[in-house]
Design a protein around this motif. Sequence first.
Motif, PDB file in Angstrom:
ATOM      1  N   THR A 145       0.822  -1.210   0.000  1.00  0.00           N
ATOM      2  CA  THR A 145       0.000   0.000   0.000  1.00  0.00           C
ATOM      3  C   THR A 145       0.860   1.265   0.000  1.00  0.00           C
ATOM      4  OG1 THR A 145      -0.182  -0.108   2.414  1.00  0.00           O
ATOM      5  CG2 THR A 145      -1.943  -1.131   1.133  1.00  0.00           C
ATOM      6  N   TYR A 146       2.156   1.097   0.193  1.00  0.00           N
ATOM      7  CA  TYR A 146       3.125   2.190   0.073  1.00  0.00           C
ATOM      8  C   TYR A 146       4.214   1.731  -0.889  1.00  0.00           C
ATOM      9  CZ  TYR A 146       1.197   4.695   4.131  1.00  0.00           C
ATOM     10  OH  TYR A 146       0.379   5.385   4.992  1.00  0.00           O
ATOM     11  N   PHE A 147       4.842   2.687  -1.555  1.00  0.00           N
ATOM     12  CA  PHE A 147       5.956   2.344  -2.426  1.00  0.00           C
ATOM     13  C   PHE A 147       7.120   1.783  -1.613  1.00  0.00           C
ATOM     14  CE2 PHE A 147       4.031   5.728  -5.188  1.00  0.00           C
ATOM     15  CZ  PHE A 147       3.787   4.926  -6.296  1.00  0.00           C
ATOM     16  N   LYS A 148       7.823   0.827  -2.175  1.00  0.00           N
ATOM     17  CA  LYS A 148       9.007   0.275  -1.512  1.00  0.00           C
ATOM     18  C   LYS A 148      10.126   1.306  -1.413  1.00  0.00           C
ATOM     19  CE  LYS A 148       8.331  -4.506  -3.208  1.00  0.00           C
ATOM     20  NZ  LYS A 148       7.265  -4.282  -4.229  1.00  0.00           N
ATOM     21  N   THR A 149      10.261   2.137  -2.436  1.00  0.00           N
ATOM     22  CA  THR A 149      11.400   3.054  -2.513  1.00  0.00           C
ATOM     23  C   THR A 149      11.020   4.495  -2.187  1.00  0.00           C
ATOM     24  OG1 THR A 149      11.067   3.557  -4.869  1.00  0.00           O
ATOM     25  CG2 THR A 149      12.368   1.595  -4.325  1.00  0.00           C
ATOM     26  N   ASP A 150       9.852   4.688  -1.599  1.00  0.00           N
ATOM     27  CA  ASP A 150       9.326   6.034  -1.380  1.00  0.00           C
ATOM     28  C   ASP A 150       8.639   6.079  -0.020  1.00  0.00           C
ATOM     29  OD1 ASP A 150       8.493   8.441  -3.655  1.00  0.00           O
ATOM     30  OD2 ASP A 150       7.478   8.468  -1.719  1.00  0.00           O
ATOM     31  N   SER A 151       8.538   7.273   0.546  1.00  0.00           N
ATOM     32  CA  SER A 151       7.855   7.434   1.832  1.00  0.00           C
ATOM     33  C   SER A 151       6.343   7.544   1.678  1.00  0.00           C
ATOM     34  CB  SER A 151       8.387   8.687   2.546  1.00  0.00           C
ATOM     35  OG  SER A 151       8.144   9.851   1.765  1.00  0.00           O
ATOM     36  N   HIS A 152       5.853   7.665   0.448  1.00  0.00           N
ATOM     37  CA  HIS A 152       4.428   7.880   0.202  1.00  0.00           C
ATOM     38  C   HIS A 152       3.688   6.572  -0.075  1.00  0.00           C
ATOM     39  CE1 HIS A 152       6.218  11.822  -0.748  1.00  0.00           C
ATOM     40  NE2 HIS A 152       5.059  12.313  -0.357  1.00  0.00           N
ATOM     41  N   LEU A 182      12.865   8.021  -1.042  1.00  0.00           N
ATOM     42  CA  LEU A 182      13.804   7.356  -0.135  1.00  0.00           C
ATOM     43  C   LEU A 182      15.031   6.850  -0.889  1.00  0.00           C
ATOM     44  CD1 LEU A 182      11.335   5.316   2.107  1.00  0.00           C
ATOM     45  CD2 LEU A 182      12.446   7.499   2.628  1.00  0.00           C
ATOM     46  N   ALA A 183      14.799   6.316  -2.076  1.00  0.00           N
ATOM     47  CA  ALA A 183      15.919   5.865  -2.899  1.00  0.00           C
ATOM     48  C   ALA A 183      16.817   7.035  -3.272  1.00  0.00           C
ATOM     49  CB  ALA A 183      15.401   5.168  -4.151  1.00  0.00           C
ATOM     50  N   GLY A 184      16.193   8.170  -3.566  1.00  0.00           N
ATOM     51  CA  GLY A 184      16.973   9.350  -3.909  1.00  0.00           C
ATOM     52  C   GLY A 184      17.800   9.860  -2.746  1.00  0.00           C
ATOM     53  N   MET A 185      17.210   9.867  -1.543  1.00  0.00           N
ATOM     54  CA  MET A 185      17.947  10.323  -0.363  1.00  0.00           C
ATOM     55  C   MET A 185      19.158   9.440  -0.079  1.00  0.00           C
ATOM     56  SD  MET A 185      14.794  11.117   2.249  1.00  0.00           S
ATOM     57  CE  MET A 185      13.359  12.030   1.689  1.00  0.00           C
ATOM     58  N   ALA A 186      18.997   8.142  -0.319  1.00  0.00           N
ATOM     59  CA  ALA A 186      20.076   7.190  -0.047  1.00  0.00           C
ATOM     60  C   ALA A 186      20.980   6.969  -1.250  1.00  0.00           C
ATOM     61  CB  ALA A 186      19.490   5.854   0.404  1.00  0.00           C
ATOM     62  N   ASN A 187      20.651   7.630  -2.367  1.00  0.00           N
ATOM     63  CA  ASN A 187      21.436   7.502  -3.597  1.00  0.00           C
ATOM     64  C   ASN A 187      21.568   6.036  -4.024  1.00  0.00           C
ATOM     65  OD1 ASN A 187      22.876   8.523  -5.791  1.00  0.00           O
ATOM     66  ND2 ASN A 187      24.851   8.331  -4.737  1.00  0.00           N
ATOM     67  N   LEU A 188      20.424   5.349  -4.037  1.00  0.00           N
ATOM     68  CA  LEU A 188      20.404   3.925  -4.360  1.00  0.00           C
ATOM     69  C   LEU A 188      19.913   3.691  -5.785  1.00  0.00           C
ATOM     70  CD1 LEU A 188      18.815   2.439  -1.104  1.00  0.00           C
ATOM     71  CD2 LEU A 188      21.233   2.409  -1.758  1.00  0.00           C
ATOM     72  N   HIS A 216      16.006  -2.395 -10.246  1.00  0.00           N
ATOM     73  CA  HIS A 216      15.596  -3.805 -10.199  1.00  0.00           C
ATOM     74  C   HIS A 216      14.356  -4.024  -9.336  1.00  0.00           C
ATOM     75  CE1 HIS A 216      17.955  -3.006  -6.630  1.00  0.00           C
ATOM     76  NE2 HIS A 216      17.466  -4.096  -6.065  1.00  0.00           N
ATOM     77  N   ILE A 217      13.896  -2.988  -8.633  1.00  0.00           N
ATOM     78  CA  ILE A 217      12.767  -3.126  -7.713  1.00  0.00           C
ATOM     79  C   ILE A 217      11.462  -2.839  -8.449  1.00  0.00           C
ATOM     80  CG2 ILE A 217      11.662  -2.197  -5.639  1.00  0.00           C
ATOM     81  CD1 ILE A 217      14.415  -1.709  -4.495  1.00  0.00           C
ATOM     82  N   LEU A 218      10.511  -3.740  -8.298  1.00  0.00           N
ATOM     83  CA  LEU A 218       9.211  -3.587  -8.943  1.00  0.00           C
ATOM     84  C   LEU A 218       8.169  -3.166  -7.909  1.00  0.00           C
ATOM     85  CD1 LEU A 218       9.233  -6.751 -11.243  1.00  0.00           C
ATOM     86  CD2 LEU A 218       9.888  -4.404 -11.815  1.00  0.00           C
TER      87      LEU A 218
END
Length: 249
Positions: A103-110, A154-160, A164-166
């Motif tokens: 219900t939330y994105f894996k790579t995002d806080s939203h 979140l991915a952007g903050m961690a520079n990841l 490969h993440i769906l």
Amino acid sequence: MDPRTLSGWQGYNPYSSDELLAIQMNLEAESAWFTKQNMTFLILPCFDKNSIYPEYLPWPYADAIGPSRLAQIFEHMKLHSKVQLVDVRQPLLTAKKLNQFDTYFKTDSHWNNIGAFYAYKEIVKRLLIVYPQFVPHNLEDFVLDTNLKRAGDLAGMANLDVSHILEHQLVSKKNITANRMSPKKDKILIFGDSFSDFFFKDYFWRHFNEVKYVYGYSNARYKFDKSTILQYRPNVVIIESIERFWINP
């Protein structure tokens, strides 16, 4: 993230009785103003991702010793006020458990549009009292897509690299029949932060002739800007605000 957000969520820094009373009085005063304007007024606190997925927090932050500050507000308002907030936490937790989709994105806080859908459903339950002719969206109106590629905040903050993440999303079916659609009428104004902008507002085009979204931050002690409301004259107003602003008003 402000460290007070996690401590407030974990129950380390509870509101006092006086603070809860001040919050109650403010929300009641705001609600009374909308009632005088003959507008349906709904307050939607949105939950931070850690409230729905605490199992992914680092171990010092994953455990709570008491109710969160937002949970305190919900409980206080239920016991002491006629102004009832729209609580979407349990529907989100139930969807997470029963349906096995995010219900939330894996790579995002939203939240994604699935989380936004469950918030929409709780809002529509309230609106059906005023608009019994509404035919709400059902989960059967969509198909689940589990192949979305999207790099979140979140991915952007961690520079990841998250290529490969769906991610999961709902995709509307194209063959929804006419009898599944509501007759449109009236105007709705959604005043909120990025959680409103992330898909939530889009579900209401099914029901209203006009859907207006105004970006801004609010919290339990916020005095809402009445100028936009008086200028637009909506029939329904939704105030949405993320949990961290209710924890740190």
